[in-house]
Motif scaffolding. Sequence first.
Motif, PDB file in Angstrom:
ATOM      1  N   VAL A 216       0.820  -1.214   0.000  1.00 34.16           N
ATOM      2  CA  VAL A 216       0.000   0.000   0.000  1.00 34.16           C
ATOM      3  C   VAL A 216       0.852   1.262   0.000  1.00 34.16           C
ATOM      4  O   VAL A 216       0.313   2.363  -0.010  1.00 34.16           O
ATOM      5  CB  VAL A 216      -0.948   0.010   1.212  1.00 34.16           C
ATOM      6  N   GLY A 350      -4.407  -8.872   5.441  1.00 36.81           N
ATOM      7  CA  GLY A 350      -4.063  -7.464   5.609  1.00 36.81           C
ATOM      8  C   GLY A 350      -4.541  -6.623   4.449  1.00 36.81           C
ATOM      9  O   GLY A 350      -5.078  -5.521   4.631  1.00 36.81           O
ATOM     10  N   MET A 351      -4.358  -7.141   3.238  1.00 31.48           N
ATOM     11  CA  MET A 351      -4.803  -6.402   2.062  1.00 31.48           C
ATOM     12  C   MET A 351      -6.325  -6.346   1.996  1.00 31.48           C
ATOM     13  O   MET A 351      -6.905  -5.347   1.560  1.00 31.48           O
ATOM     14  CB  MET A 351      -4.238  -7.046   0.804  1.00 31.48           C
ATOM     15  N   ILE A 354      -7.246  -3.497   4.100  1.00 29.71           N
ATOM     16  CA  ILE A 354      -6.798  -2.176   3.670  1.00 29.71           C
ATOM     17  C   ILE A 354      -7.503  -1.693   2.408  1.00 29.71           C
ATOM     18  O   ILE A 354      -7.861  -0.516   2.284  1.00 29.71           O
ATOM     19  CB  ILE A 354      -5.269  -2.184   3.465  1.00 29.71           C
ATOM     20  N   ILE A 358      -8.802   2.116   0.998  1.00 33.13           N
ATOM     21  CA  ILE A 358      -8.098   2.812  -0.073  1.00 33.13           C
ATOM     22  C   ILE A 358      -9.094   3.427  -1.047  1.00 33.13           C
ATOM     23  O   ILE A 358      -8.972   4.592  -1.447  1.00 33.13           O
ATOM     24  CB  ILE A 358      -7.139   1.853  -0.808  1.00 33.13           C
TER      25      ILE A 358
END
Length: 546
Positions: A216, A350-351, A354, A358
Amino acid sequence: MHEFRSLKFLDLFQALFRAFNIDYYAMRKILQVKLTMDERRVPTIFANQSAKKSTGNQFIKSLGIYALYGLILILFLFLGDNLMLQTSIMFGVAMFILMTSMISDFSSVLLDVRDKTILQTKPVNTRTVNAAKLIHVTIYMAMLTGAFIAIPAIVMLFVKGISFFILFLVEIILLVLFIMTLTALIYIFILRFFNGERLRDIINYVQIILSVGVVVGYQIVIRAFDFVDFDFGYVFSWWHIVIPPIWFGAPFALFLQHDHSTVIIGFSLAALIIPIISILTYYRLMPAFERNLQKLMEDTAKTKRKRATFTNLWERLLCFSKEEKLFFRFSQIMMKREREFKLKVYPSLGMAFIFPFIFIFNGLNAESFSEVSNSKLYFNIYFANIMISAVVHMLKFSGKYKGAWIFGITPIQQKERFYSAALKALLVKLYLPVYLVLSIAFVAIFSVRIVPDLIIVLVTTILHTLIAYKIINNEDYPFSEAFESMQQGTNTALHFLLMFFVAIFAGIHYLATTVHMGKYIYLAILIIITAIAWKRTFSKKIDIVN
């Protein structure tokens, strides 16, 4: 023993090594053995391919893949006339590729303690051993970086000129040194405070955090520039100080566009000085680092028996037989203790956490917060479901796969019974924490009006998990195959197919919101379909073998 070209090149600098009181002949022999052993190691970039016998150095073969990755840098060479923007993004991408490679492939080299039992009994000084370890990583990072930037460097030579080309090469060398020492310094810090088994877990989580962080990072880099009148301009903010790609982009504005502002000069000095300081710091701390590596050879973990309150609660709520409760508990323990499983799965989690934010932040660039809170941008939470297929697929694999014979000797011979519990454990242990945190954040942003939508997303996730299981994992026991047996091409196609299902669910959900009471009708239908599908898949009579 094979004579490596990298060692022949290293021979040109043997006088320099001897000047630092390093036994060059011993260091060269150590490197020769290490490089020979590395020919057997499969790089992470090939880890998903079928585990077939192969010849030759697998790392050398992987360089072609990195060369393809490097083609993305060419795109940014034509991103307007702001050299600082172009190069900051390029160095951000390079930092992501090189640092993830450093973490996945070369952390094992930095943290290698296997050779200590051999070398410590020989007349080889510690400085020579440390130098061999550092040069070992440097050789491979140089080869990887060369493959990654080779084609873009040739293009920028003709497009941007010789000055840009030379400055880029100098900067990329500094970037690689910074990445190597930054990774090592993080591990030095961890080794200072933790021991044995706890240390191994901490290192695992650091690798995961770094993997997610660099993914990120480009979002942060691009937000350092303001888009005005179809052109990008740079406006300094205090938090830019901790963004390394901006440091390495600043010299291009300083030397090629003659921007002599204090900020640009400061960032340019940081790009030069900080890597050098990092190297010197690592060199000073290396003896302590090597001493602390001994902790990796210790098993200091204390076994503590804690009552798994939440696990027992979920068992009672979700599992309806003694056997399923047992498999549920077993699956949760595997997901908790399998380091390789966590290293491959947790970055996806985690992605998944996130990515929804975003896209919301992207919306805030064009609209006010009140406009965003009243919009339907909460549908971005579906991006969290993209990881489901990858995680369900990973349930097949384990670093302890040889222990899967235990499934075959149980009196229950239906694989579905094992997978029913494993999928429930996946949803509870891996997905639910991410979903709950996202839900709380989304309710804070979009208000309680989206609660029915969040429930729809949860039910959709359960159905999507079931679909992923039927498409990917319905032939084997969970945790029964080696990670090396994954077949990359087929799996990629299946994951894209399952991502398409996420888009379909999101589309139907969106259409339901356009009809009066549509979302509630859709939720009722979804619950019925999911319940029937789960029951027909797993609620079969248990086949007990006497």
